[in-house]
Design an enzyme around this catalytic site. Structure first.
Site, PDB file in Angstrom:
ATOM      1  N   SER A  80       4.120  -2.131  -8.552  1.00 49.08           N
ATOM      2  CA  SER A  80       4.389  -1.301  -7.373  1.00 49.08           C
ATOM      3  C   SER A  80       3.460  -0.089  -7.333  1.00 49.08           C
ATOM      4  CB  SER A  80       5.861  -0.891  -7.390  1.00 49.08           C
ATOM      5  OG  SER A  80       6.243  -0.294  -6.173  1.00 49.08           O
ATOM      6  N   LYS A 123       5.530  -1.683  10.242  1.00 47.81           N
ATOM      7  CA  LYS A 123       4.806  -0.415  10.161  1.00 47.81           C
ATOM      8  C   LYS A 123       4.613   0.022   8.714  1.00 47.81           C
ATOM      9  CE  LYS A 123       6.129   1.622  14.631  1.00 47.81           C
ATOM     10  NZ  LYS A 123       6.871   2.721  15.291  1.00 47.81           N
TER      11      LYS A 123
END
Length: 326
Positions: A80, A123
């Site tokens: 991540s 988004k």
């Protein structure tokens, strides 16, 4: 002379949070002020907060001293946020048996990503993809791979990452890492510079006491236990007015818990359920309900605890054993 000087280093083996970002920023600044040969960030992280990750990357990109990110030791990972931090380094390296990737963004502050509508998901993902690709392009790394770790959440072992030109080398240990990097070029202010790292000494920086405490309470289990301690202290003070100590300890624990929870994906429904539980417990002291308010409070507290932290990764979740014990 090659090898003269020292490398300032830090070792991160926790999630990426604002405390970690502040510590790394402090150490990068110290490395630049001291004129270190390089700054070495050894990393083993499951990921963390997006804002903290971006702060770290800004400091890495703004450093005049070359930055080495090393996924170490064997068995470590840079997942991540850790994957994007590795991409941003001047020199990215991994130890054998480590992996890198899985950077699909997760919502922070209002539940997990699964609760976003499709437009918001798009988004967030597109923003993360653009950010990852821009970093990869700036450092000459594999842009296609950078996009895949966001969209497909792929994770790549060390040897494969080297083949894909995601990292610069695989090294068994720190000495081998510095020896292999010696003589390699990096870009600063539009000019090619040569790293002289062979034989350089490595000096590790440590968090100060304040940073260690704040980093500890950013653990969801610790933050939750502080929250429960705070509730218990306030409840005891209300039921036994004038004791003072439980109320003071409870208030301090609550403040520390709130500091820790702000770095986690908190579900506000869980917060409201816990607040409801506190209200019911307080009412039990004032109203004769034959235990019904207490039972309602226990149910609300249990349900609130189960949904309080909503993250897709284990490091973002509260242990069921901790909830049961509390």
């Amino acid at each position: 002379v090659a090898g003269a000087g020292s490398v300032r280093a830090v070792r991160i083996d926790s999630s990426i949070n604002p405390v970690v970002a502040d510590f790394i920023s402090q150490e990068i600044t110290a490395a630049n002020n001291a004129g270190s040969v390089a700054f070495l960030l050894e990393i083993d992280t499951p990921g963390g907060l997006d804002t903290a990750m971006r702060d770290i990357i800004k400091d890495i990109l703004g450093s005049q001293v070359p930055v080495i990110v090393y996924v170490y030791p064997a068995g470590a990972r840079a997942a991540s946020a850790g994957a994007l931090i590795t991409l941003a380094a001047d020199f990215a390296a991994m130890a054998p048996g480590t992996n890198l990737g899985a950077a699909t963004p997760v919502a922070i502050g209002g539940g997990g990503q699964g609760e976003m509508d499709e437009t918001m998901k798009a988004k967030v993902v597109n923003d993360a993809v653009a950010y990852a690709k821009s970093i990869a392009r700036q450092k000459g790394r594999n842009e296609e791979w950078a996009e895949k770790i966001i969209r497909d959440s792929i994770s790549t072992p060390a040897a494969e990452a080297l083949e894909l030109k995601v990292i610069d080398l695989v090294a068994e240990n720190e000495q081998e890492l510095l020896a292999e990097l010696d003589g390699r070029k990096y870009i600063r202010n539009g000019s090619a510079m040569v790293l002289e790292s062979r034989g350089a000494t490595i000096t590790f920086g440590e968090m100060n006491s304040r940073q260690k405490i704040l980093n500890t309470i950013s653990n969801p289990n610790v933050a939750y236990m502080l929250l429960m301690l705070g509730i218990l202290g306030i409840f005891f003070e209300i039921s036994q007015p004038g004791v003072i100590l439980p109320g003071a300890v409870g208030a301090l624990a609550l403040l520390l818990a709130f500091i820790g929870l702000q770095t986690l994906p908190v579900n506000y429904v869980g917060v409201l359920l816990i607040v409801l539980a506190v209200v019911l417990f307080v009412l039990e002291v004032k109203v004769v309900s034959y235990g019904m308010l207490t039972i309602g409070g226990i149910i609300a507290l249990t349900m609130g605890s189960l949904v309080l932290i909503e993250g897709s990764e284990p490091y973002q979740q509260i242990s069921l054993a901790v909830i049961a014990a509390s």
